[in-house]
Design an enzyme around this catalytic site. Structure first.
Site, PDB file in Angstrom:
ATOM      1  CG  ASN A 154      53.663 -83.444 -91.648  1.00 54.79           C
ATOM      2  OD1 ASN A 154      53.358 -82.798 -90.643  1.00 54.79           O
ATOM      3  ND2 ASN A 154      54.223 -82.899 -92.694  1.00 54.79           N
ATOM      4  N   GLY A 230      50.020 -76.464 -90.606  1.00 55.18           N
ATOM      5  CA  GLY A 230      49.003 -77.340 -91.195  1.00 55.18           C
ATOM      6  C   GLY A 230      48.733 -76.938 -92.625  1.00 55.18           C
ATOM      7  CB  THR A 232      47.328 -73.472 -97.773  1.00 58.79           C
ATOM      8  OG1 THR A 232      48.764 -73.560 -97.751  1.00 58.79           O
ATOM      9  CG2 THR A 232      46.936 -72.103 -98.271  1.00 58.79           C
ATOM     10  N   GLY A 235      44.851 -72.867 -92.620  1.00 60.42           N
ATOM     11  CA  GLY A 235      45.584 -71.662 -92.224  1.00 60.42           C
ATOM     12  C   GLY A 235      44.767 -70.401 -92.470  1.00 60.42           C
ATOM     13  CD  GLU A 252      56.628 -72.131 -90.648  1.00 56.96           C
ATOM     14  OE1 GLU A 252      56.733 -72.397 -91.861  1.00 56.96           O
ATOM     15  OE2 GLU A 252      57.356 -71.328 -90.052  1.00 56.96           O
ATOM     16  CB  CYS A 286      55.312 -78.677 -95.344  1.00 60.09           C
ATOM     17  SG  CYS A 286      56.743 -78.570 -94.273  1.00 60.09           S
TER      18      CYS A 286
HETATM   19  P1  NAD Z   1      45.358 -79.633 -91.115  1.00 56.26           P
HETATM   20  O1  NAD Z   1      45.371 -78.219 -91.526  1.00 56.26           O
HETATM   21  O2  NAD Z   1      44.186 -80.456 -91.453  1.00 56.26           O
HETATM   22  O3  NAD Z   1      45.517 -79.749 -89.520  1.00 56.26           O
HETATM   23  C1  NAD Z   1      46.593 -79.199 -88.822  1.00 56.26           C
HETATM   24  C2  NAD Z   1      46.193 -79.013 -87.359  1.00 56.26           C
HETATM   25  O4  NAD Z   1      45.172 -78.027 -87.304  1.00 56.26           O
HETATM   26  C3  NAD Z   1      45.612 -80.258 -86.695  1.00 56.26           C
HETATM   27  O5  NAD Z   1      46.001 -80.305 -85.349  1.00 56.26           O
HETATM   28  C4  NAD Z   1      44.116 -80.016 -86.801  1.00 56.26           C
HETATM   29  O6  NAD Z   1      43.368 -80.693 -85.810  1.00 56.26           O
HETATM   30  C5  NAD Z   1      44.056 -78.514 -86.603  1.00 56.26           C
HETATM   31  N1  NAD Z   1      42.868 -77.853 -87.154  1.00 56.26           N
HETATM   32  C6  NAD Z   1      42.062 -78.268 -88.164  1.00 56.26           C
HETATM   33  N2  NAD Z   1      41.050 -77.380 -88.355  1.00 56.26           N
HETATM   34  C7  NAD Z   1      41.228 -76.386 -87.460  1.00 56.26           C
HETATM   35  C8  NAD Z   1      40.528 -75.183 -87.162  1.00 56.26           C
HETATM   36  N3  NAD Z   1      39.416 -74.819 -87.807  1.00 56.26           N
HETATM   37  N4  NAD Z   1      40.997 -74.393 -86.179  1.00 56.26           N
HETATM   38  C9  NAD Z   1      42.125 -74.731 -85.495  1.00 56.26           C
HETATM   39  N5  NAD Z   1      42.810 -75.861 -85.727  1.00 56.26           N
HETATM   40  C10 NAD Z   1      42.382 -76.687 -86.698  1.00 56.26           C
HETATM   41  O7  NAD Z   1      46.708 -80.259 -91.687  1.00 56.26           O
HETATM   42  P2  NAD Z   1      47.183 -81.762 -91.612  1.00 56.26           P
HETATM   43  O8  NAD Z   1      46.406 -82.546 -92.612  1.00 56.26           O
HETATM   44  O9  NAD Z   1      47.212 -82.227 -90.190  1.00 56.26           O
HETATM   45  O10 NAD Z   1      48.714 -81.610 -92.085  1.00 56.26           O
HETATM   46  C11 NAD Z   1      49.086 -81.552 -93.401  1.00 56.26           C
HETATM   47  C12 NAD Z   1      49.344 -80.128 -93.849  1.00 56.26           C
HETATM   48  O11 NAD Z   1      50.304 -79.497 -92.996  1.00 56.26           O
HETATM   49  C13 NAD Z   1      49.954 -80.067 -95.226  1.00 56.26           C
HETATM   50  O12 NAD Z   1      49.319 -79.068 -96.005  1.00 56.26           O
HETATM   51  C14 NAD Z   1      51.405 -79.677 -94.984  1.00 56.26           C
HETATM   52  O13 NAD Z   1      52.026 -79.025 -96.034  1.00 56.26           O
HETATM   53  C15 NAD Z   1      51.278 -78.810 -93.780  1.00 56.26           C
HETATM   54  N6  NAD Z   1      52.570 -78.742 -93.076  1.00 56.26           N
HETATM   55  C16 NAD Z   1      53.308 -77.591 -93.172  1.00 56.26           C
HETATM   56  C17 NAD Z   1      54.559 -77.518 -92.577  1.00 56.26           C
HETATM   57  C18 NAD Z   1      55.384 -76.270 -92.672  1.00 56.26           C
HETATM   58  O14 NAD Z   1      56.295 -76.104 -91.866  1.00 56.26           O
HETATM   59  N7  NAD Z   1      55.135 -75.389 -93.613  1.00 56.26           N
HETATM   60  C19 NAD Z   1      55.048 -78.608 -91.867  1.00 56.26           C
HETATM   61  C20 NAD Z   1      54.282 -79.758 -91.797  1.00 56.26           C
HETATM   62  C21 NAD Z   1      53.035 -79.800 -92.400  1.00 56.26           C
END
Ligand code: NAD
Length: 493
Positions: A154, A230, A232, A235, A252, A286
């Site tokens: 994002n 990414g 939750t 995470g 985060e 987020c």
């Molecule tokens: P996502 O969790 O699908 O992916 C995030 C990253 O993690 C990507 O690079 C993805 O390839 C990687 N990933 C996926 N599975 C993994 C695994 N098993 N092991 C290691 N890495 C893995 O999230 P998304 O759809 O890309 O982003 C949206 C989410 O991010 C939303 O929930 C949003 O709230 C959150 N977000 C949080 C913040 C914050 O600062 N709190 C900021 C931006 C986005």
């Protein structure tokens, strides 16, 4: 389009773009539906190569001996280069993410500011001396080592810099893993970091899907720290995997943040702020204020005025001047968002505006969704509890301050919130009572440089953007130096 002639992004290891004869994934422009490039689908082997390169560069005595000032200078050079290329970078980001050009331009400006901030901080984050009985206590903050930085789609460049700037300021080497959907600006960042003078191997990039390259980073024994942004759910997987080797970890994650509009709020400011708080970036933030809690005395009027303005938001080509909201990241995400809206209506909410894909003219090619408002929402409904991550606001009425706080806190998330009030005492009471990492008073502009950014509860832990972030990228060491006149001999032997 023939994928052979599209730009291809491989991996960036040891200061250069690698060869890649493995698989490639398409990279889309979600506003036009076109494939704009392809990206390597990395493997555990390429992760190992990148981590070894980072480890080697980290242990190089030249990097080890570099002072905070010298690392700060490199960060300043990188900031200047990013500033010089900001138009190109913003265009690349807009084409890949689908968000408006003025938005990506502002994100790049903020990223430059953050690099400057950590450039200044690099030399100041030193240890302390403490007088102790017959000992001199000295603390050192030493870099953790190799940091895996995993970021979502994002805010691809900005979030990479949120992590990379403190990690490098503190003297680490990094392996960055961009989202497979948005890998483009990270590559430009690596090229600029090389031009700025960062030694080869200090910044590496591995591309591919999370469950393969992300997972391989989490499992690699030579990765010392993981900083993850990414969802939750992801995470939780990241934390469980990091537990196996007790890697240092910051998370985060998602949010379901509340904007509370009290009866004493500046009505127009609250209206403008709550609109921007959800529809900026098409709700794909987020910290989007996706739950709007409105005092019962003017709930109906507020809902009507909000919907009236939401309908006027200019949705369209994110490159065009005057566009206020671009596309979602993909049609798949759009389906998820729409599914939530349908579920909200099934559970008893009223669809006041939006609730549909926009298909007029050129919009039909992209993933455009109308700014949406659901009213008569109960906080127990799915649309009030789950992160929709799209341009969907839910409006919930409340009667008392206590009730507003209870509703806002009734969430598994705890990232952000905003209190709209002109009553100073109320602002203090409510900001203290909210169980979130960030709270705005009469603003949704939380997350400014220098202010700790991060969540409570299932929104994660650790803080970015602030001086204390440097603690997450360093290990403290206590040195206790004896200066007594007689040798210490407690056994008397
Ligand atoms: P996502 O969790 O699908 O992916 C995030 C990253 O993690 C990507 O690079 C993805 O390839 C990687 N990933 C996926 N599975 C993994 C695994 N098993 N092991 C290691 N890495 C893995 O999230 P998304 O759809 O890309 O982003 C949206 C989410 O991010 C939303 O929930 C949003 O709230 C959150 N977000 C949080 C913040 C914050 O600062 N709190 C900021 C931006 C986005």
């Amino acid at each position: 389009m023939n994928s052979e002639i599209l730009p291809r992004y491989t991996h960036w290891i040891n200061g250069t773009a690698t060869e890649w004869d493995g698989e490639f994934l398409p990279v889309m422009n979600p506003a036009t539906g076109e494939t704009m490039s392809t990206v390597a689908k990395g493997t555990a082997e390429v992760v190992d190569t990148a981590v070894q390169a980072a480890r080697h560069a980290f242990e190089n005595p030249k990097w080890q001996r570099m002072t905070g000032n010298q690392r700060g200078k490199l960060l300043i050079k990188l900031a200047l280069l990013i500033e010089q290329h900001s138009k190109t970078l913003a265009t690349m980001e807009t084409q890949n993410v689908g968000k408006v050009l003025w938005g990506t331009t502002a994100e790049i400006k903020d990223s430059v500011e953050l690099l400057e901030y950590y450039a200044g901080a690099a030399a100041t984050f030193t240890g302390e001396t403490k007088p102790l009985p017959s000992h001199l206590g000295i603390t050192l903050h030493q870099p953790v080592g190799v940091c895996a930085l995993i970021v979502p789609w994002n805010y691809p460049l900005m979030l990479a810099i949120w992590k990379l700037a403190p990690a490098l300021a503190a003297g680490n080497a990094v392996v960055l893993k961009p989202s497979e959907l948005t890998p483009i600006t990270a590559f430009a960042l690596a090229e600029l970091a090389k031009e700025a003078g960062f030694p080869d191997g200090i910044l590496n990039i591995v591309n591919g899907v999370g469950s393969e390259v992300g997972q391989a980073l989490l499992e690699h024994p030579k990765v010392d720290k993981v900083s993850f942004t990414g969802g939750t759910q992801t995470g939780k997987i990241v934390m469980a995997t990091c537990a196996k080797t007790l890697k240092r970890l910051t998370l985060e994650l998602g949010g379901k943040s509340a904007a509370i509009v009290f009866e004493d709020a500046d009505y127009d400011a609250a209206l403008a702020g709550t609109l921007f708080g959800i529809y900026y970036s098409a709700g794909q933030s987020c910290e989007a204020r996706s739950r709007i809690l409105v005092h019962k005395s003017f709930y109906d009027q507020f809902v009507a005025d909000f919907a009236d303005k939401a309908k006027k938001i200019v949705v369209g080509d994110p490159m065009a001047k005057g566009t206020q909201m671009g596309s979602l990241i993909s049609l798949q995400r759009l389906e998820v968002v729409n599914g939530y809206v349908e579920q909200g209506v099934q559970e008893g909410a009223t669809l006041v505006c939006g609730g549909k894909r926009l298909m007029e003219g050129e919009l039909a090619k992209g993933a455009f969704y109308a700014p949406t408002l659901l009213s008569n929402v109960k906080n127990s409904m799915t649309v009030a509890q789950e992160e929709i991550f799209g341009p969907v606001a839910v409006a919930i009425p409340f009667e008392t301050e206590e009730e507003a706080v209870a509703i806002a806190n009734d969430s598994r998330y705890g990232l952000a919130g905003t209190v709209w009030t002109t009553n100073g005492a109320r602002a203090l009471r409510v900001t203290a009572a909210l169980k979130t990492g960030l709270v705005g008073v009469n603003t949704i502009m939380t997350g400014q440089t220098g202010m700790p950014f991060g969540g409570w509860k299932e929104s994660g832990f650790g803080r970015e953007l602030a001086l204390e972030t440097l603690k997450h990228y360093t290990e403290p060491k206590s040195i206790e130096w004896y200066y007594g006149t007689k040798p210490l001999n407690p056994f008397g032997l």
